[in-house]
Design a protein around this motif. Structure first.
Motif, mmCIF file in Angstrom:
data_model
loop_
_atom_site.group_PDB
_atom_site.id
_atom_site.type_symbol
_atom_site.label_atom_id
_atom_site.label_comp_id
_atom_site.label_asym_id
_atom_site.label_seq_id
_atom_site.Cartn_x
_atom_site.Cartn_y
_atom_site.Cartn_z
ATOM 1 N N LYS A 50 -16.349 -16.583 13.205
ATOM 2 C CA LYS A 50 -17.030 -17.643 13.525
ATOM 3 C C LYS A 50 -18.096 -18.108 12.528
ATOM 4 C CE LYS A 50 -20.200 -18.636 17.314
ATOM 5 N NZ LYS A 50 -21.117 -18.134 18.747
ATOM 6 N N ASN A 51 -18.662 -17.196 11.899
ATOM 7 C CA ASN A 51 -19.898 -17.895 10.961
ATOM 8 C C ASN A 51 -19.176 -18.067 9.619
ATOM 9 O OD1 ASN A 51 -21.852 -17.102 12.895
ATOM 10 N ND2 ASN A 51 -21.921 -14.972 12.172
ATOM 11 N N GLY A 52 -17.835 -18.245 9.399
ATOM 12 C CA GLY A 52 -17.243 -18.539 8.300
ATOM 13 C C GLY A 52 -17.165 -17.583 7.141
ATOM 14 N N GLN A 53 -17.703 -16.397 7.428
ATOM 15 C CA GLN A 53 -17.766 -15.051 6.519
ATOM 16 C C GLN A 53 -16.350 -14.641 6.107
ATOM 17 O OE1 GLN A 53 -20.765 -13.057 8.596
ATOM 18 N NE2 GLN A 53 -22.261 -13.707 7.123
ATOM 19 N N LEU A 54 -15.395 -14.723 7.265
ATOM 20 C CA LEU A 54 -14.048 -13.928 6.971
ATOM 21 C C LEU A 54 -13.131 -14.941 7.238
ATOM 22 C CD1 LEU A 54 -12.845 -11.187 6.837
ATOM 23 C CD2 LEU A 54 -12.832 -11.249 9.239
ATOM 24 N N ASN A 57 -8.487 -16.208 2.647
ATOM 25 C CA ASN A 57 -8.663 -15.700 1.328
ATOM 26 C C ASN A 57 -9.059 -14.381 1.023
ATOM 27 O OD1 ASN A 57 -7.090 -17.504 -0.243
ATOM 28 N ND2 ASN A 57 -9.076 -18.771 -0.806
ATOM 29 N N ASN A 58 -10.191 -14.081 1.803
ATOM 30 C CA ASN A 58 -10.743 -12.768 1.848
ATOM 31 C C ASN A 58 -9.874 -11.773 2.069
ATOM 32 O OD1 ASN A 58 -13.101 -14.204 1.128
ATOM 33 N ND2 ASN A 58 -14.272 -13.906 3.009
ATOM 34 N N LEU A 59 -8.930 -11.998 3.324
ATOM 35 C CA LEU A 59 -8.080 -11.017 3.730
ATOM 36 C C LEU A 59 -6.827 -10.720 2.634
ATOM 37 C CD1 LEU A 59 -7.379 -12.637 7.441
ATOM 38 C CD2 LEU A 59 -9.033 -10.660 6.624
ATOM 39 N N ASN A 63 -6.241 -6.725 0.645
ATOM 40 C CA ASN A 63 -5.031 -5.956 1.046
ATOM 41 C C ASN A 63 -3.951 -6.999 1.057
ATOM 42 O OD1 ASN A 63 -2.951 -4.456 2.019
ATOM 43 N ND2 ASN A 63 -4.555 -3.004 3.374
ATOM 44 N N LYS A 64 -3.489 -7.291 -0.152
ATOM 45 C CA LYS A 64 -2.337 -8.199 -0.073
ATOM 46 C C LYS A 64 -0.852 -8.014 0.691
ATOM 47 C CE LYS A 64 0.276 -11.411 -3.344
ATOM 48 N NZ LYS A 64 0.148 -11.697 -4.546
ATOM 49 N N ALA A 65 -0.755 -6.668 0.250
ATOM 50 C CA ALA A 65 0.570 -6.180 1.109
ATOM 51 C C ALA A 65 0.431 -6.532 2.589
ATOM 52 C CB ALA A 65 1.109 -4.742 0.624
ATOM 53 N N GLU A 66 -0.658 -5.901 3.237
ATOM 54 C CA GLU A 66 -0.853 -6.023 4.564
ATOM 55 C C GLU A 66 -1.124 -7.609 5.129
ATOM 56 O OE1 GLU A 66 -0.018 -3.927 7.069
ATOM 57 O OE2 GLU A 66 0.482 -2.619 5.604
ATOM 58 N N TYR A 67 -1.622 -8.211 3.971
ATOM 59 C CA TYR A 67 -1.896 -9.664 4.662
ATOM 60 C C TYR A 67 -0.546 -10.390 4.595
ATOM 61 C CZ TYR A 67 -2.905 -14.759 4.283
ATOM 62 O OH TYR A 67 -2.732 -16.012 4.486
ATOM 63 N N ASN A 68 0.455 -10.228 3.459
ATOM 64 C CA ASN A 68 1.681 -10.837 3.684
ATOM 65 C C ASN A 68 2.411 -10.364 4.958
ATOM 66 O OD1 ASN A 68 1.114 -11.977 1.168
ATOM 67 N ND2 ASN A 68 2.261 -10.295 0.014
ATOM 68 N N ARG A 69 2.268 -8.969 5.233
ATOM 69 C CA ARG A 69 2.885 -8.379 6.656
ATOM 70 C C ARG A 69 2.390 -9.296 8.042
ATOM 71 N NH1 ARG A 69 3.070 -4.498 10.360
ATOM 72 N NH2 ARG A 69 1.009 -3.515 9.852
ATOM 73 N N ILE A 70 1.241 -9.563 7.803
ATOM 74 C CA ILE A 70 0.611 -10.348 9.206
ATOM 75 C C ILE A 70 0.666 -11.889 9.180
ATOM 76 C CG2 ILE A 70 -0.327 -8.242 10.021
ATOM 77 C CD1 ILE A 70 -3.194 -9.399 9.491
ATOM 78 N N GLU A 71 0.941 -12.446 7.979
ATOM 79 C CA GLU A 71 0.501 -13.813 7.422
ATOM 80 C C GLU A 71 1.098 -14.663 8.486
ATOM 81 O OE1 GLU A 71 0.435 -17.001 3.991
ATOM 82 O OE2 GLU A 71 2.187 -15.322 3.829
#
Length: 83
Positions: A50-54, A57-59, A63-71
């Motif tokens: 909500k505050n724009g902190q997350l 790009n941060n995700l 953890n690029k591998a898990e990010y790709n899995r849930i993208e």
């Protein structure tokens, strides 16, 4: 989130789904990226979003591998929730 999602299955069964802010991070799958780090889960994670902190790009950086899995889920749910 103040929204109710209503679905009619096979034209016969009505389903109503409501979820709370605290569940958003789980629905997005952030537990796969951050594990059990409570700083990014539940209401803490929701507030960071909500505050724009997350942001996405941060995700990906964390953890690029898990990010790709849930993208795909991230793209679909965030697009759906913003409507």
């Amino acid at each position: 989130m103040g929204r109710m999602f209503k679905y009619k299955l096979n034209g016969k069964i009505d389903v109503e789904i409501i979820f709370y802010r605290e569940n958003l991070c789980h629905l997005l799958g952030l537990q796969h990226i951050y594990g059990k780090n409570k700083e990014y889960l539940g209401i803490n994670g929701y507030n960071k979003i909500k505050n724009g902190q997350l942001i996405k790009n941060n995700l990906k950086k964390h953890n690029k591998a898990e990010y790709n899995r849930i993208e795909i889920k991230l793209d679909y749910l965030t697009r759906f929730l913003i409507c």
